[in-house]
Design a protein around this motif. Sequence first.
Motif: not given
Length: 863
Positions: A483-492, A523-539
Amino acid sequence: MPTLSPLSSDLTDLYASESSRFQQQFSATKDGLGFLQQRSALVESIALRLWQQFVSPEKGGPSRFALVALGDFGRRSLFPYSEIDLLLLHAAEDTAEKFSESVRRFSHDMGALPLKLNVTTKIVSDYTQFNSDNPELILSLLNCRYLAGDLELFTKLRDRLIPEMMAQESQVLVGHLADITRTRHRKFGNTVFHLEPNVKDGLGGFRDYTLACWLALMSKMEEEHGWPSQDTILPPAIQNTLDSALQFIAAVRCFLHFRNGQDDNVLTWAAQDDAVAQRVGAAGPGAANSADWMRIYFGHARAIDRISGQLLEEMPAAQSLFYRQLETWRTGFSDSDFSVVDGLIFLQPSGNLEDPLLLLRMIRLIAQRGFNLSPAAEHQVEQVLPKLANHLPAGNDFWHFLQEILPDSHAADALRAMHSLHLLTMFLPELKGIDALAVRDSLHRFTVDEHTLQIIENLHSLRQSKSKWDERYAAILRELEQPELLYLAVLLHDTGKAVALDDPIPASLAIAKTCLERLQLPAADRETVLFLIERHLDMNAALRRDIYDPRTIAQFAEIVGTPDRLKMLCLFTHADMKAVSPETLAAWKAEDLWQLYIGTANYLDRSVDERVHADANDEVLNHLRSLAPAAGKKLQVFLEGLPRRYLRTHPVDEILTHLEMSTRLAQDPVQLALKRTRHWYELTLVTTDRPFLFATMAGALAACGMNIGKAAAFSNQGGTVVDKFYFTDRFRTLEMNLPEWERFKGTVHAILSGKQDLTRMLQERLRSGKDEPLKTAAPTQIQFDNTCSAHSTLVEIITPDRPGLLYRISSAFSHQNCNIDIALIETEGETAIDVFYLTSSGGKLTPEQQLRLRESLLKDLSA
């Protein structure tokens, strides 16, 4: 009513001329404090002259009767439209009777001036006994000031009775102040950072400045058993901060009063632009733009909010006895570094906050246990900030710290504490750009940084919520492995708004990449955070499609890729929508979001369907058959070919109601059902499909003065249509008169049956002038998509909302021989976001048809 005296007429002219002069001076200098003092002195001089005219020729007379200034007048802080608070203080009842006629004439002539006058008459004995039901009686005296009359009587009140009452009842008084302050703060979401703040009542506004002054004064009076010297009430550093904030707030509030011509204290976007243009409150050349100017405002408001909050925390009376006992039991904590008293963290004498690890441990306590920093601890942190800047933990060490606190229940409190002390931007410099950044949006209510923290707060609040929807999302949150990856994506996720407002996501990604590299995430965690930032409006964007169309689900599932990313994106979307404003996440949208999540999750498990086949072995269909065994063939014919979305969005009892309505079409080809829900009215139409049907229905509602907020259209294989319109009654016709329901349905029925002239009704409605003008000039956007459906062309129209909009759009479809297969209508703020699945001659629209339709829509929507 007595006529005005010649003196009063002269004073009226004096007040008008001097007020005009003061306003001109303010326009030139923007000196708010100077204006407050000038207006206070003017009103005082007028009051004294009328006192001498009607009550006593001597300022010090008469005996046993005094005139006292209270409130803003007592503080000498009369804003342009402030109320004038006066106390008529008598020694006994006999003086009140003796001077009743003089007082009446004095009050009449004072009230004849263009002033808001509030006159209170009291006997000094009223202040010898404390009335717990009316603590304001004593609080109002904290700013009392002698104007005229018996000085000895006033002195008795001020120097003896008030200190005695404060000593005896300070806990009750402070507790009352705390209660009314918390109630007021809740109305503003407990945050300073509103995009259009109220500079009087909002957090960090003038009332909080007054609160800070009152609390400091009461604390000092309790300590000294009397009125303290003005320069000893607060430490010089705090007093200087408050003085600076007051100078700015006073200028802004005076500006708003003059601009609005009334006691209107809301700093709207238009007012912000005017303030920047006029350099209100800004020294030197002023702020470069509204965002910079609002940062200055938020800086002062945050300072007032912090100081008043600290003073409340320092006074135990601000908490109820039960609350304090509960908190002491719940938060009892002490070790070699910290102690916790009443939920406040104090640093032990041996503690050294110059050690970043000790500081991080203190922040972790807040995240884990929900403690607050004591004012003393906050001050200690502020003192070591310059040294801390040179001894920050390495990137990976700070990421390990974030991994620990972000999933904790009180992580939002910890982040707010860090942000308030400027620690968050010190450890995460990527957030500096969005600190107090006000980005104008008709939907968002808060600054970018506050919006970000509210998302995190919303995610954590899911665990405590008893709402059935929140419990579902909370279950997803518990399933996350990281879950920390989700929260970090939110912060950024919104950091790019400091760089590019039109399309901030690329900038956010660039900033996030730098941050993630510095924090040394795998690297895998970075991809997840960047994915959430890039796609946070898609849903949210996918909700504007037919989420029960398999192609919509398939396309979205292809974007998401994995169930864990789907869960994080769903949670992100839910919390983000809720943080925009309280109204954004309506119940129906939470339902749609959940259905999109379930549909995509099922697709990832390869479980999909497209259209209803009435003879299929389906759980919902089997349930329907069991409830209506006699319907048999009629049920099968009705359901055959309806979109899967229809079954998902309608409970079984509604489906059976629609079936029953369809069986009555032979008797009446227009079947209508009207009901009221919590937020709007819902009108259902069951009929046989025909040209202009949807347009006619939309036009009928517009002609009746209804505002359509959402609509959906469905048709089965046999051409039976089920259309649903959700609308509000702008003129409250239906709400105020229940018999109007049948008349309203009769009007709609007559229009649909061709018995009433819709065109004439619409023209009369739009000519009536009752409809509000268009509020925004945002350009219309039209997008066609032939890939997202197997049988239809998707058309998305984003345009400013206006009366009759849906009628114009659907009429354009009909004129171009387009049939509406599915309609998904939604209004967000002042913008309509409408999506239609169209066919023409049974197939998708050709490029030529799309071009003609686009031209027709642009022409109709620009008229």
